[in-house]
Design a protein around this motif. Structure first.
Motif, PDB file in Angstrom:
ATOM      1  N   VAL A  63       8.254   8.160 -14.219  1.00 31.03           N
ATOM      2  CA  VAL A  63       7.879   6.622 -14.500  1.00 31.03           C
ATOM      3  C   VAL A  63       7.804   5.774 -13.267  1.00 31.03           C
ATOM      4  O   VAL A  63       7.336   4.640 -13.289  1.00 31.03           O
ATOM      5  N   ASP A  64       8.354   6.431 -12.053  1.00 32.02           N
ATOM      6  CA  ASP A  64       8.032   5.856 -10.730  1.00 32.02           C
ATOM      7  C   ASP A  64       6.608   5.373 -10.660  1.00 32.02           C
ATOM      8  O   ASP A  64       6.084   4.443  -9.876  1.00 32.02           O
ATOM      9  N   GLU A  65       5.682   6.184 -11.147  1.00 28.87           N
ATOM     10  CA  GLU A  65       4.302   6.037 -10.873  1.00 28.87           C
ATOM     11  C   GLU A  65       3.711   4.915 -11.669  1.00 28.87           C
ATOM     12  O   GLU A  65       2.555   4.499 -11.309  1.00 28.87           O
ATOM     13  N   VAL A  66       3.986   5.015 -12.840  1.00 27.79           N
ATOM     14  CA  VAL A  66       3.509   3.897 -13.861  1.00 27.79           C
ATOM     15  C   VAL A  66       4.167   2.451 -13.930  1.00 27.79           C
ATOM     16  O   VAL A  66       3.776   1.658 -14.630  1.00 27.79           O
ATOM     17  N   ARG A  67       5.498   2.532 -13.475  1.00 23.71           N
ATOM     18  CA  ARG A  67       6.126   1.193 -13.837  1.00 23.71           C
ATOM     19  C   ARG A  67       5.627  -0.023 -12.824  1.00 23.71           C
ATOM     20  O   ARG A  67       4.894   0.215 -11.930  1.00 23.71           O
ATOM     21  N   GLY A  68       5.482  -0.968 -13.621  1.00 19.10           N
ATOM     22  CA  GLY A  68       4.712  -2.380 -13.038  1.00 19.10           C
ATOM     23  C   GLY A  68       3.093  -2.422 -13.363  1.00 19.10           C
ATOM     24  O   GLY A  68       2.783  -3.236 -12.767  1.00 19.10           O
ATOM     25  N   LEU A  69       2.568  -1.460 -13.911  1.00 22.01           N
ATOM     26  CA  LEU A  69       1.125  -1.352 -13.995  1.00 22.01           C
ATOM     27  C   LEU A  69       0.758  -2.499 -15.038  1.00 22.01           C
ATOM     28  O   LEU A  69       1.480  -2.814 -15.879  1.00 22.01           O
ATOM     29  N   ASP A  70      -0.050  -3.243 -14.527  1.00 21.00           N
ATOM     30  CA  ASP A  70      -0.665  -4.209 -15.544  1.00 21.00           C
ATOM     31  C   ASP A  70      -1.464  -3.673 -16.608  1.00 21.00           C
ATOM     32  O   ASP A  70      -1.919  -2.677 -16.676  1.00 21.00           O
ATOM     33  N   ALA A  71      -1.816  -4.465 -17.573  1.00 16.71           N
ATOM     34  CA  ALA A  71      -2.632  -3.883 -18.846  1.00 16.71           C
ATOM     35  C   ALA A  71      -3.733  -3.344 -18.409  1.00 16.71           C
ATOM     36  O   ALA A  71      -4.202  -2.078 -19.151  1.00 16.71           O
ATOM     37  N   ALA A  72      -4.521  -3.835 -17.799  1.00 12.68           N
ATOM     38  CA  ALA A  72      -5.938  -3.121 -17.208  1.00 12.68           C
ATOM     39  C   ALA A  72      -5.555  -1.774 -16.895  1.00 12.68           C
ATOM     40  O   ALA A  72      -6.264  -0.741 -16.904  1.00 12.68           O
ATOM     41  N   ALA A  73      -4.759  -1.660 -16.005  1.00 12.54           N
ATOM     42  CA  ALA A  73      -4.405  -0.473 -15.242  1.00 12.54           C
ATOM     43  C   ALA A  73      -3.946   0.614 -16.199  1.00 12.54           C
ATOM     44  O   ALA A  73      -4.167   1.921 -16.307  1.00 12.54           O
ATOM     45  N   ILE A  74      -3.176   0.192 -17.217  1.00 16.64           N
ATOM     46  CA  ILE A  74      -2.597   1.039 -18.334  1.00 16.64           C
ATOM     47  C   ILE A  74      -3.717   1.423 -19.158  1.00 16.64           C
ATOM     48  O   ILE A  74      -3.818   2.561 -19.734  1.00 16.64           O
ATOM     49  N   ALA A  75      -4.578   0.554 -19.609  1.00 20.27           N
ATOM     50  CA  ALA A  75      -5.831   1.048 -20.306  1.00 20.27           C
ATOM     51  C   ALA A  75      -6.603   2.047 -19.425  1.00 20.27           C
ATOM     52  O   ALA A  75      -7.118   2.784 -20.134  1.00 20.27           O
TER      53      ALA A  75
END
Length: 240
Positions: A63-75
């Motif tokens: 979770v440390d790698e993906v915490r705080g990603l914005d919507a574009a980064a998650i997509a």
């Protein structure tokens, strides 16, 4: 490399190898697994076993790698390494997870993406995402609802219930439970039996089962009959 490939006859055994982090699913591990699926060791196999090195199958996403990603980064994540879970589910070969120790979050979702699951007595399953302020999003929520209905999915997802191996067997989350340390051997044994089945019939049956799960009764019957009609005209390999 965070994924180790071993061939045992017609069976490819893929081991998550990030033991110091209990095989937490880092972006690199997901990408390595995605890459491994397209290697000749896997594509030429007749069945695939997934397991984890050391004391756990996997404790889930890093979770440390993906915490705080914005919507574009998650997509973008779901277009890149995050698509590995559906790649596993879409393999034409039969797949078996060999689970020991923790099988949590994304690790549980990876196991749910396989056709069969074998656990040893140390295995514990769970989806802790809601408690972290997120939801399971690598196919696990969808598969739980389709496999077990909304009531069981609510229990596992909303409460984050931890399910030991014996209860997982009773609920139908796993195919069988072995003694400690025998999960991989039994999974390979099952995979070897599956590998002896006609490959095209297995691949079509897998697709048909998934399609039927989303279809009306009339459409389901049509899917069965079309699949039978196609396979009845094919001289596929027969068990040796």
């Amino acid at each position: 490399m965070t994924v180790v490939i071993e061939r045992r006859g017609k069976v490819a055994v893929l081991t998550l190898s990030r033991e110091h982090r209990l095989n937490a699913l880092s972006l690199q591990l997901e990408q390595d697994l995605l890459d491994v699926l397209s290697t000749s060791d896997v594509t030429s196999s007749r069945a695939v076993v997934f397991t984890g090195a050391g004391r756990a199958f996997s404790t889930g996403a890093d979770v440390d790698e993906v915490r705080g990603l914005d919507a574009a980064a998650i997509a973008e994540y779901y277009r890149a390494s995050g698509r590995v879970y559906e790649a596993v589910a879409g393999l034409p070969q039969p797949t078996v997870s060999a689970v020991h120790g923790w099988c949590l979050g994304g690790g549980f979702e990876l196991a749910l993406a396989t056709d069969l699951r074998v656990a040893d007595d140390t295995a514990v399953f769970g989806l802790p995402e809601v408690g972290l302020g997120i939801v399971p999003s690598s196919g696990g929520l969808t598969r739980l609802v389709r496999m077990f209905g909304t009531a069981r999915a609510r229990e596992l997802v909303l409460l984050g219930t931890r399910v030991p191996a014996s209860d997982a067997l009773r609920l139908g989350l796993v195919t069988e439970v072995t003694s400690v340390g025998n999960d991989v051997a039994r999974a390979v044994e099952l995979a070897a039996k599956l590998s002896a089945q006609p490959a095209l019939a297995v691949a079509v049956a897998k697709q048909a089962i998934d399609a039927v799960a989303e279809s009306s009764a009339a459409a389901s019957l049509l899917i069965e009959r079309l699949a039978y009609g196609m396979l009845n005209r094919v001289d596929d390999e027969r068990p040796e």
